[in-house]
Design an enzyme around this catalytic site. Structure first.
Site, PDB file in Angstrom:
ATOM      1  N   ARG A   5      39.776   5.886  60.786  1.00 52.10           N
ATOM      2  CA  ARG A   5      40.031   5.390  62.151  1.00 52.10           C
ATOM      3  C   ARG A   5      40.947   6.412  62.809  1.00 52.10           C
ATOM      4  O   ARG A   5      42.061   6.662  62.334  1.00 52.10           O
ATOM      5  CB  ARG A   5      40.701   4.024  62.122  1.00 52.10           C
ATOM      6  N   HIS A  23      32.882   2.324  68.211  1.00 50.77           N
ATOM      7  CA  HIS A  23      33.327   1.438  67.122  1.00 50.77           C
ATOM      8  C   HIS A  23      32.073   0.840  66.464  1.00 50.77           C
ATOM      9  O   HIS A  23      31.782  -0.353  66.584  1.00 50.77           O
ATOM     10  CB  HIS A  23      34.224   0.344  67.701  1.00 50.77           C
ATOM     11  N   GLN A  73      32.033  -2.378  64.079  1.00 49.55           N
ATOM     12  CA  GLN A  73      32.234  -3.644  64.782  1.00 49.55           C
ATOM     13  C   GLN A  73      30.913  -4.163  65.351  1.00 49.55           C
ATOM     14  O   GLN A  73      30.581  -5.343  65.221  1.00 49.55           O
ATOM     15  CB  GLN A  73      33.243  -3.464  65.926  1.00 49.55           C
ATOM     16  N   ASP A  99      36.595  -7.511  75.728  1.00 46.87           N
ATOM     17  CA  ASP A  99      37.565  -6.854  74.861  1.00 46.87           C
ATOM     18  C   ASP A  99      38.870  -6.746  75.633  1.00 46.87           C
ATOM     19  O   ASP A  99      38.904  -7.012  76.849  1.00 46.87           O
ATOM     20  CB  ASP A  99      37.033  -5.469  74.440  1.00 46.87           C
ATOM     21  N   CYS A 108      35.854  -8.697  69.695  1.00 48.73           N
ATOM     22  CA  CYS A 108      36.048  -8.038  68.395  1.00 48.73           C
ATOM     23  C   CYS A 108      37.423  -8.313  67.801  1.00 48.73           C
ATOM     24  O   CYS A 108      37.623  -8.099  66.612  1.00 48.73           O
ATOM     25  CB  CYS A 108      35.795  -6.546  68.522  1.00 48.73           C
ATOM     26  N   ARG A 154      32.532  -8.299  59.491  1.00 49.94           N
ATOM     27  CA  ARG A 154      32.953  -6.913  59.251  1.00 49.94           C
ATOM     28  C   ARG A 154      32.863  -6.630  57.758  1.00 49.94           C
ATOM     29  O   ARG A 154      32.406  -5.560  57.335  1.00 49.94           O
ATOM     30  CB  ARG A 154      34.397  -6.700  59.739  1.00 49.94           C
TER      31      ARG A 154
HETATM   32  N1   CP Z   1      38.168  -5.264  65.642  1.00 49.41           N
HETATM   33  C1   CP Z   1      38.915  -4.419  64.942  1.00 49.41           C
HETATM   34  O1   CP Z   1      38.533  -3.269  64.692  1.00 49.41           O
HETATM   35  O2   CP Z   1      40.102  -4.946  64.504  1.00 49.41           O
HETATM   36  P1   CP Z   1      41.312  -4.130  63.900  1.00 49.41           P
HETATM   37  O3   CP Z   1      41.845  -3.213  64.987  1.00 49.41           O
HETATM   38  O4   CP Z   1      42.321  -5.161  63.487  1.00 49.41           O
HETATM   39  O5   CP Z   1      40.832  -3.317  62.733  1.00 49.41           O
END
Ligand code: CP
Length: 308
Positions: A107, A134, A137, A225, A266, A294
């Site tokens: 990430r 992403h 997700q 979001d 998400c 996830r």
């Molecule tokens: N939705 C998501 O990626 O959550 P986090 O940022 O907690 O990993």
């Protein structure tokens, strides 16, 4: 090398097989304790590096649990504590990690970091979020939609709010899975043209509609979001809130969408901003199914990366 970098760069047949495998294996595990390993231990003897340059709850825990359920081991690394990009080149980190681990999930901020890591790694790399996309997700979201409503092909998804990185992956998915997507939000926060254009070229109907109430008519799914993503500056907060307030997903908007429309987010969410608690905890919401999925979809992605 089978990297999982984005939905638009993964073959549609592979995307379908990942979703189907995630669903089958989720069903096979139903009711088992979370800490109990899978029967086939697909990652036995494998070491997985989970690199985070941004905060995370869902991605971090779901990847870690998923690897353990498949019999593998993880090391969770913070970008700040590594040499990544400041003490050495991304390429050198990729070459070195490839000597220690079997799979890398990262990430990060810039997409270029992900791409350079993938270019120079000798092991599969998975995109756990960048400023531009992403994909894990949205794979979880598609699994969630299909569990509740059947095939997503031909359905209408409405994205309300900021045309951010999560929206971009929904646009990628529209092109690959064959559903229609309506974006409703202020013009200055439209998704990038490149994402819209690619989805349209692949045959998806992509609509931009400034009126959120018109946008949600006939929706099968309404998604939103946070108004400020992790890469947005805090100084932009007031301006973004003013721009995005009309696009809040509340009971009135869900009523306009109709009782069959699902609601997704998400997470993490700022309750009372982009969505109200009445919607998030209401009968149309599947937000915690999304979070659970996830785990299941990422296990299927890791299997796919390491297969063959
Ligand atoms: N939705 C998501 O990626 O959550 P986090 O940022 O907690 O990993």
């Amino acid at each position: 090398m089978k990297h999982f970098l984005d939905i638009n760069t993964t073959d549609p047949a592979d995307l379908r097989s990942i979703i189907d495998s995630a669903l089958a294996r989720k069903q096979a595990r139903a009711g088992r304790p979370k800490g109990m390993p899978d029967d086939d231990l697909a990652l036995e003897g494998r070491m997985v590096a989970l690199i985070f340059e941004k905060p995370s709850t869902r991605t971090r825990v779901s990847f870690d649990v998923g690897v353990r359920q498949m019999g593998g081991q993880t090391m969770v690394l913070s970008g700040k504590e590594m040499q990544l990009g400041h003490g050495e080149t991304i390429a050198d980190t990729a070459r070195v990690l490839s000597r220690y681990v079997d799979l890398i999930m990262i990430r990060t901020f810039e997409e270029a970091v992900l791409l350079e890591l993938a270019e120079f790694a000798d092991v599969p790399v998975i995109n756990g979020l960048t400023d531009r996309s992403h994909p894990c997700q949205i794979m979880a979201d598609i699994l969630t939609f299909e569990e509740h409503r059947g095939p997503i092909a031909g359905k209408k998804v409405v994205w309300s709010g900021d045309g951010n990185n999560v929206c971009a992956s929904f646009l990628h998915a529209a092109g690959q899975f064959g559903f229609d997507l309506t974006f409703t939000g202020p013009q200055v926060l439209d998704p990038e043209d490149v994402f819209v254009g690619e989805a349209r070229r692949k045959g998806a109907q992509i609509t931009i509609e400034r009126d959120p109430f018109k946008a949600v008519e006939g929706a099968d799914l309404v998604v939103t979001d946070t108004w400020l993503s992790m890469h947005d500056s805090q100084s932009a907060q007031e301006r973004r809130h003013n721009l995005l307030r009309p696009y809040q997903v509340n009971e009135e908007l869900m009523k306009a969408a109709g009782p069959e429309a699902l609601f997704m987010h998400c997470l993490p969410a700022h309750r009372g901003e982009e969505a109200t608690s009445a919607v998030m905890d209401g009968p149309q919401s599947v937000i915690f199914d999304e979070a659970e999925n996830r785990l299941h979809v990422q296990k299927a992605i890791m299997r796919w990366c390491l297969a063959g």
